[in-house]
Write a protein that holds these residues in place. Structure first.
Motif, PDB file in Angstrom:
ATOM      1  N   UNK A   1       6.415 -21.056 -18.746  1.00  0.00           N
ATOM      2  CA  UNK A   1       6.101 -19.996 -17.791  1.00  0.00           C
ATOM      3  C   UNK A   1       6.595 -18.650 -18.299  1.00  0.00           C
ATOM      4  N   UNK A   2       5.955 -17.629 -17.788  1.00  0.00           N
ATOM      5  CA  UNK A   2       6.348 -16.275 -18.162  1.00  0.00           C
ATOM      6  C   UNK A   2       7.226 -15.616 -17.135  1.00  0.00           C
ATOM      7  N   UNK A   3       7.532 -16.369 -16.086  1.00  0.00           N
ATOM      8  CA  UNK A   3       8.409 -15.791 -15.071  1.00  0.00           C
ATOM      9  C   UNK A   3       7.641 -15.216 -13.898  1.00  0.00           C
TER      10      UNK A   3
ATOM     11  N   UNK B   1       8.080 -12.248 -22.231  1.00  0.00           N
ATOM     12  CA  UNK B   1       6.726 -12.294 -22.755  1.00  0.00           C
ATOM     13  C   UNK B   1       5.749 -12.471 -21.604  1.00  0.00           C
ATOM     14  N   UNK B   2       4.620 -11.826 -21.677  1.00  0.00           N
ATOM     15  CA  UNK B   2       3.610 -11.961 -20.635  1.00  0.00           C
ATOM     16  C   UNK B   2       2.876 -13.286 -20.780  1.00  0.00           C
ATOM     17  N   UNK B   3       2.180 -13.695 -19.722  1.00  0.00           N
ATOM     18  CA  UNK B   3       1.392 -14.913 -19.784  1.00  0.00           C
ATOM     19  C   UNK B   3       0.325 -14.845 -20.849  1.00  0.00           C
ATOM     20  N   UNK B   4      -0.274 -13.665 -21.034  1.00  0.00           N
ATOM     21  CA  UNK B   4      -1.303 -13.518 -22.071  1.00  0.00           C
ATOM     22  C   UNK B   4      -0.717 -13.721 -23.465  1.00  0.00           C
ATOM     23  N   UNK B   5       0.458 -13.135 -23.698  1.00  0.00           N
ATOM     24  CA  UNK B   5       1.106 -13.297 -24.997  1.00  0.00           C
ATOM     25  C   UNK B   5       1.430 -14.759 -25.273  1.00  0.00           C
ATOM     26  N   UNK B   6       1.957 -15.439 -24.224  1.00  0.00           N
ATOM     27  CA  UNK B   6       2.324 -16.840 -24.406  1.00  0.00           C
ATOM     28  C   UNK B   6       1.108 -17.703 -24.694  1.00  0.00           C
ATOM     29  N   UNK B   7       0.022 -17.471 -23.958  1.00  0.00           N
ATOM     30  CA  UNK B   7      -1.179 -18.270 -24.165  1.00  0.00           C
ATOM     31  C   UNK B   7      -1.744 -18.028 -25.558  1.00  0.00           C
ATOM     32  N   UNK B   8      -1.720 -16.777 -25.992  1.00  0.00           N
ATOM     33  CA  UNK B   8      -2.267 -16.461 -27.317  1.00  0.00           C
ATOM     34  C   UNK B   8      -1.483 -17.162 -28.420  1.00  0.00           C
TER      35      UNK B   8
END
Length: 733
Positions: free
Chosen positions: A97-99, A115-122
Motif C-alpha cells: 500500500x501507498x498509505x 511513494x504514490x500508488x502510481x509509482x508503486x504499480x509502475x
C-alpha cells in the motif's frame, strides 16, 4: 630517345658501376635544389635504412583504410550479438500500500516522502526479477539493511522497491507496509537516527559520483545502530547507487554490510513484459520479437542496454507511436553523445571516452594508459599517482562501451555502436573549447607511442578532426606535421589527410591542398610538404581516384633540376601499387618518359619505375592488390601489365644512368624473385624479356650478353639466367 642516338655496344663496360661519388644520404637537409646524383643515391642506398619505417607506413595505411571504411558506413546497419535472457518470473504485485489516497505528512523535517500508488504499480506490477534477486531478498529480510548497487538505468530503483515490498509482506507488516523515499540518505549515519514510520520500507538513492557516496565510508561503523533502529520499528532500508557507493562501503568493516551487485536485466525481457504483461503465449512472444527486430528495437537495446530505454520504447508501442522511428532516435549517435556529455563533465570520465574513441579496438590497458595521460593534462598536478580505476566505472559512466575478450582472453575496448567513436571526437573537438589544445598535444604524443596500432589510430583520429574543420586543422596542426623532420610524423599527416579525403564533402579540399604542397619550392620544408603530398596520394585517396593521385605525383616530381622529391614520389608509386592501381601508375610512367631522352623528368620517371620494380610485396599492406609476399608486384602481375612493364624495362635498360640500376634490378628478378613467385613466374619473365628483345635496336644483343655473363658468373652462377639465355637464343640444350 632513339636507340641509335646513343647506342652502346653490349660489353663489360656496361657493368654496374655502383653509387656515384658525393655526399652520402642521411646528412642534414639543406635548402635549395638537390642534385641528380644525390637523389639517385638516396633512393638506392636509403631504401634499406627506411625499410622498417616504410613497412610500418603500409601497415598504418591498412589500419587507416579499415577504420575509414567503418567511419563512412551507415550506422543503421549495425547489429550487436544477442544477450542471454534471464528467467522471467511473476513479480510481487499485491498487498503493498501507498498509505491511502492521500500522502501521509512528511516526517523528520520533511526528509521522507511516501511513494504514490502510481509509482508503486509502475515498479511492481510488471517487474522482471534480475539474476540473484532471491539472494538479495534473503539478505534484506535477515539484515533489514541492504546496499544494492548497479549501473545507472539498470532498474536498481525498481528492484529496491520490489525488495522492500516483499520483505515487509513476508515479515508480516500490517497491511503490507508503506514505502518511503529517504530524501537525505546520509541522515541514517547521524547519531540516534531511527525510521520515522513503523513497519515501513525506505529507499535511499545515493547520487552517483564519489562526492555523493563518500560519506558512506562510515556506514560499517554505524551499521549496528542503524540495523537495531530498523529492527525495533519493523522497517527495512535499501541504499541504492552506483560503483562509487559499492567502493565506499567496502572499507574497514565492510564485510559486515549486506551488499548485492545488481545484474542488469535483459532490456528485451523488460520490454516484452511491459507489452505482453504476464500472459502471452509462445506465438505472441515470437511475433513481438519479430516486430522488434524488424523495427530496429532489438539493435537499439543491444547498443543501449538500460532498462529505462526498454520502458520508454514499450510506452511508445502502447501509445501506437512509430516504434521504428523511436528506435532510430534512440540509436542516433549524435543524440547519445550530446546526452552523455551533458551528464558527465568530470575529466576522468571524458578522458576515457576520448581515449576509447581514438584507440577503439585496442587493449584495455593501452586505452586506460592513454586516458590517464589525457586526464593529467586537464587537471592540476598531483603529488602522487591518482587512484583512477576506469574499469570499475565502465558499466556506469561508460555504458556505451564494452570490453570484449580477444583470442588470448585480454579485454579490448569497443563502443557498442561503431559510429560513436567519431561522434565523440567531433563533439569534443567542436564543443569542448577548453580541451582543444590539450587534445592536440595528447594526439601528437600518441604518434610517438611504441605500438604501431596506437600511432595509426591516433593519426586516423586526427583525420576525423581534419574532416570536421579542414581549414582550422590544416593551419593548426596538419601542415606542421606534414613538414616535420620526423618521417613517422609526416606519415601521420598523410594518414589523417587520407581519412579526411575519404569523405565526399572534404575530398576536394584535400586534393587542392596536396597539389599546392606538391608544386611548392625547393626549401627543405617545402620538399617535405611535397613528399607528404606524394605519400598521401599513394594511400587511400589514390585507390578511389588514381588519376588525381598520379597528377599529384607528377606535380611533386616535375621540378626540373631539383631532384629532392624523387624518393618520396617513388615511394608514393609503391604505395599506389599496393592500392591495386598498377595500371594508372604504369601509364603515367610511360607518358612521363615518352621523350626517351636524358631530360630530368624522363630519368626521374624511370628511376621511380625501377624502384617500384625492386620493392617486394608486403602482406601488411592490406590493400586490394593481389600479390605474392616477398615478390615485387610488377613481377607477380606480369600477365596483366606485360606490355607496359616491358616498354619501361626497355627504356631503363637502354643507357646510363638508368642502365646500371636496371641491370641490378633485373638480376634480382631472375635470381631472387622468380623462384619465390611460384610455378610459371620464370616463364612469364622469359616472355617479358622476349618482348623487350624484339624491339628495334640493341635490346636483343644486350640481354643475351648479360644473361650469358650471369649464367657463367664464377662467384654466383645463375641457372635461371642460363635458362632465359637459351630461350632468347633459341637453343634447346
Amino acid at each position: 630517345m632513339s636507340e641509335e642516338a646513343t647506342a652502346e655496344p653490349p660489353s663489360p663496360s656496361d657493368a654496374p658501376t655502383g653509387a656515384p661519388e658525393g655526399e652520402r644520404p642521411g646528412g642534414a637537409e639543406q635548402d635549395g635544389p638537390v642534385s641528380e646524383s644525390e637523389a639517385l643515391r638516396s633512393l638506392q642506398e636509403g631504401a634499406a635504412a627506411e625499410d622498417a619505417e616504410r613497412s610500418e607506413a603500409l601497415k598504418a595505411g591498412a589500419i587507416a583504410d579499415l577504420i575509414a571504411q567503418r567511419l563512412n558506413a551507415d550506422a543503421s546497419g549495425t547489429r550487436i550479438g544477442t544477450l542471454a535472457l534471464f528467467n522471467d518470473t511473476v513479480s510481487f504485485g499485491g498487498g503493498f500500500h501507498s498509505g491511502g489516497s492521500g500522502r501521509p505528512p512528511r516526517r523528520d523535517g520533511g526528509s521522507v516522502l511516501p511513494l504514490t500508488g502510481t509509482e508503486l504499480a509502475d515498479h511492481t506490477e510488471l517487474f522482471v526479477e534480475p539474476e540473484g534477486y532471491g539472494s538479495a531478498l534473503g539478505l534484506l529480510r535477515e539484515r533489514h539493511l541492504l546496499v544494492l548497487t548497479g549501473p545507472s538505468g539498470s532498474g536498481r530503483e525498481a528492484a529496491g522497491v520490489n525488495l522492500l515490498a516483499e520483505a515487509l509482506v513476508l515479515g508480516g507488516a500490517e497491511g503490507g507496509g508503506i514505502c518511503h523515499r529517504l530524501l537525505d540518505p546520509a541522515a541514517v549515519l547521524a547519531p540516534g537516527w531511527e525510521p520515522p514510520v513503523e513497519n515501513s520500507g525506505y529507499l535511499a538513492l545515493v547520487e552517483d559520483g564519489p562526492t555523493g557516496a563518500r560519506g558512506f565510508e562510515a556506514l560499517p561503523r554505524h551499521l549496528h545502530a542503524v540495523v537495531a533502529a530498523l529492527r525495533a520499528r519493523g522497517c527495512c532500508l535499501v541504499l541504492t547507487g552506483g560503483q562509487d557507493l559499492a567502493v565506499a562501503v567496502r572499507g574497514d568493516g565492510g564485510e559486515t554490510v549486506a551488499t548485492h551487485a545488481l545484474t542488469p536485466v535483459d532490456p528485451l525481457a523488460v520490454l516484452e513484459r511491459r507489452v505482453l504483461g504476464h500472459g502471452g503465449g509462445p506465438e505472441e512472444h515470437a511475433a513481438l520479437r519479430a516486430r522488434l527486430t524488424a523495427g530496429g528495437v532489438v539493435a537499439a537495446l543491444r547498443e543501449m542496454p538500460a532498462a529505462r530505454h526498454a520502458v520508454r520504447l514499450a510506452a511508445d508501442i502502447a501509445a501506437g507511436r512509430d516504434v521504428a522511428a523511436a528506435a532510430a532516435a534512440l540509436r542516433d549517435p549524435s543524440e547519445q553523445v550530446r546526452t552523455w556529455f551533458d551528464r558527465h563533465r568530470n575529466p576522468e570520465a571524458v578522458a576515457f571516452a576520448l581515449a576509447a574513441a581514438v584507440l577503439e579496438d585496442s587493449g584495455y590497458l593501452t586505452v586506460a594508459e592513454a586516458a590517464v595521460k589525457l586526464r593529467a593534462a586537464l587537471t592540476a598536478p598531483e603529488p602522487a599517482p591518482p587512484d583512477v580505476r576506469f574499469r570499475d566505472r565502465l558499466g556506469d559512466e561508460q555504458q556505451w562501451i564494452r570490453l570484449d575478450p580477444d583470442a588470448l582472453g585480454q579485454p579490448r575496448v569497443r563502443f557498442r555502436n561503431p559510429m560513436l567513436g567519431q561522434v565523440v571526437l567531433v563533439y569534443a573537438w567542436t564543443g569542448l573549447d577548453g580541451w582543444r589544445e590539450p587534445l592536440i598535444t595528447w594526439l601528437r604524443r600518441l604518434l610517438d607511442h611504441g605500438d604501431l596500432e596506437v600511432r595509426a589510430r591516433a593519426a586516423v583520429a586526427a583525420g576525423v578532426l581534419v574532416w570536421v574543420d579542414h581549414h582550422y586543422a590544416v593551419h593548426r596542426f596538419v601542415t606542421a606535421w606534414a613538414a616535420g623532420e620526423s618521417w613517422p610524423l609526416r606519415q601521420a599527416a598523410a594518414t589523417a589527410l587520407g581519412v579526411a579525403g575519404s569523405r565526399a564533402d572534404s575530398a576536394e579540399a584535400v586534393w587542392e591542398l596536396l597539389h599546392g604542397w606538391a608544386r611548392g619550392g625547393s626549401s627543405a620544408r617545402q620538399r617535405r610538404l611535397a613528399g607528404t603530398a606524394a605519400n598521401t596520394a599513394g594511400g587511400l585517396l589514390g585507390r578511389a581516384a588514381p588519376g588525381r593521385a598520379v597528377a599529384v605525383l607528377r606535380d611533386a616530381l616535375d621540378r626540373d633540376d631539383d631532384w629532392g622529391t624523387l624518393p618520396s614520389v617513388a615511394w608514393g608509386g609503391v604505395h599506389l601499387l599496393h592500392q591495386g592501381q598498377a595500371g594508372p601508375l604504369l601509364d603515367a610512367y610511360l607518358e612521363w618518359s615518352e621523350p626517351q631522352d636524358l631530360s630530368p623528368m624522363v630519368v626521374k620517371s624511370l628511376s621511380a619505375f625501377l624502384f617500384a620494380a625492386s620493392r617486394p610485396y608486403e602482406t601488411t599492406a592490406g590493400g586490394p592488390a593481389d600479390g605474392v609476399p616477398g615478390v615485387p608486384l610488377l613481377l607477380s602481375g606480369l600477365p596483366a601489365h606485360r606490355r607496359a612493364v616491358g616498354e619501361l624495362w626497355a627504356r631503363a635498360l637502354a643507357r646510363r644512368p638508368m642502365q646500371d640500376t636496371a641491370l641490378l634490378a633485373l638480376r634480382d628478378w631472375i635470381d631472387v624473385y622468380a623462384d619465390r613467385g611460384g610455378p610459371g613466374t620464370l616463364d612469364a619473365l622469359g616472355d617479358l624479356l622476349r618482348d623487350v628483345a624484339r624491339r628495334p635496336g640493341s635490346h636483343h644483343e644486350r640481354l643475351v650478353w648479360w644473361l650469358d655473363k650471369w649464367a657463367h658468373d664464377r662467384e654466383r652462377p645463375s641457372r635461371n639466367a642460363a635458362r632465359l639465355h637459351r630461350r632468347l637464343t633459341g637453343r634447346t640444350t
